[in-house]
Design a protein around this motif. Sequence first.
Motif, mmCIF file in Angstrom:
data_model
loop_
_atom_site.group_PDB
_atom_site.id
_atom_site.type_symbol
_atom_site.label_atom_id
_atom_site.label_comp_id
_atom_site.label_asym_id
_atom_site.label_seq_id
_atom_site.Cartn_x
_atom_site.Cartn_y
_atom_site.Cartn_z
ATOM 1 N N ASP A 101 8.036 -27.438 -9.882
ATOM 2 C CA ASP A 101 7.023 -27.830 -10.855
ATOM 3 C C ASP A 101 5.589 -27.764 -10.316
ATOM 4 O O ASP A 101 4.753 -28.562 -10.668
ATOM 5 C CB ASP A 101 7.343 -29.241 -11.416
ATOM 6 C CG ASP A 101 6.589 -29.511 -12.719
ATOM 7 O OD1 ASP A 101 6.235 -28.543 -13.413
ATOM 8 O OD2 ASP A 101 6.320 -30.697 -13.016
ATOM 9 N N HIS A 104 2.677 -22.882 -11.014
ATOM 10 C CA HIS A 104 2.997 -22.251 -12.298
ATOM 11 C C HIS A 104 2.136 -21.013 -12.517
ATOM 12 O O HIS A 104 0.918 -21.051 -12.316
ATOM 13 C CB HIS A 104 2.776 -23.232 -13.452
ATOM 14 C CG HIS A 104 3.814 -24.310 -13.502
ATOM 15 N ND1 HIS A 104 5.044 -24.113 -14.065
ATOM 16 C CD2 HIS A 104 3.810 -25.570 -13.028
ATOM 17 C CE1 HIS A 104 5.757 -25.218 -13.951
ATOM 18 N NE2 HIS A 104 5.024 -26.128 -13.310
ATOM 19 N N GLN A 191 8.046 -16.396 -16.760
ATOM 20 C CA GLN A 191 7.335 -17.637 -16.418
ATOM 21 C C GLN A 191 7.796 -18.038 -15.023
ATOM 22 O O GLN A 191 9.000 -18.027 -14.755
ATOM 23 C CB GLN A 191 7.687 -18.758 -17.398
ATOM 24 C CG GLN A 191 7.178 -18.566 -18.818
ATOM 25 C CD GLN A 191 5.668 -18.735 -18.939
ATOM 26 O OE1 GLN A 191 5.007 -19.204 -18.015
ATOM 27 N NE2 GLN A 191 5.130 -18.341 -20.082
ATOM 28 N N GLU A 193 7.374 -20.527 -11.287
ATOM 29 C CA GLU A 193 6.902 -21.718 -10.584
ATOM 30 C C GLU A 193 7.518 -21.664 -9.190
ATOM 31 O O GLU A 193 8.376 -20.815 -8.925
ATOM 32 C CB GLU A 193 7.342 -22.995 -11.312
ATOM 33 C CG GLU A 193 8.832 -23.235 -11.281
ATOM 34 C CD GLU A 193 9.252 -24.432 -12.125
ATOM 35 O OE1 GLU A 193 9.051 -25.561 -11.669
ATOM 36 O OE2 GLU A 193 9.791 -24.223 -13.231
#
Length: 300
Positions: A101, A104, A191, A193
């Motif tokens: 987390d 990103h 996407q 991270e």
Amino acid sequence: MEPSEQRIKIAVQKTGRLTDHSIDLLERCGLKLTRSKDQLICYGENMPIDLLLVRDDDIPGLVGEDICDLGIVGLNVVEEKRLNRAAEGRAIEFKQIYELDFGHCRLALAAPDGTEYNGPESLEKTRIATSYTGLLKHFLEENRVDAEPVYFSGAVEIAPKLGRADFICDIVSTGGTLKANGLVEVDTLLQSEAVVIQTQQPLGEAKQALVDKILQRLDGVLQVRESKYIMLHAPKDALAEIHALLPGSEAPTVLRLDGDDDKVAVHAVCRENVFWDTLENLKAAGASSLLVLPVEKMLA
Ligand code: PRP
Ligand code: ZN
């Protein structure tokens, strides 16, 4: 100090989006670090764990080849490696264990401002500059588009200006690089991270115990980041409703309030962030004296 083969090695990005967060995360796991003079290694002072500071693209290889036991790297790099290995008919040699987390970003398609784009079919017969040929080819195949990937090892964003490509496919985080080069994002491929990867080679008993320990601490650090300790006063007859409103909490502690037979004190660890609207809903359900505290450490 233990002989070097007994020490855990963690590969971390040398300079870039993930560097500070990666080191900070490991320090929050209790690791005290000193940097070597050449800045390429951080030695663990209080645990037999060292960080190797390397290019992010090298991290999956270092972990896969068992030179490092763990690595912290972007999912974009992991997925690119996975596809490149698959194209050679080989499997990857590391396992992915945690999403962290932070770091990103996304792998996106971009083009000079004003370029027409109505979906992947607009890429037909174009040239696309990228360092991520694996992910780009995969995207083109999935969308049955015939386009030409043009490999750039860096500075992908200047390819259209040089007349080398019509589109680029690159990592976008803040969007600053695209903007500075007059490019506009038109599609997203992935996407990403930061994630933790671990070697699949069996480790010796002592090393495995240490890896397990550091992973357990990492898990604790990740959990407390979102966790909050909440305290409030609740009317006894609203207890069930209030408990149901506490986000991600297990059995709360219910305490008697001195001199008040109608109300109780409720203490609970919430494993999700506690937002203002949750507090407002608790208040509407009859709760008062609400207090939300950050959690410093947690061990399940
Ligand atoms: C990516 C990409 C751009 C920059 C975009 O590089 O190639 O240079 O990030 O970020 P922005 O949207 O915030 O401007 P990366 O950090 O992955 O570096 P690397 O290619 O050297 O690993
Ligand atoms: Zn890189």
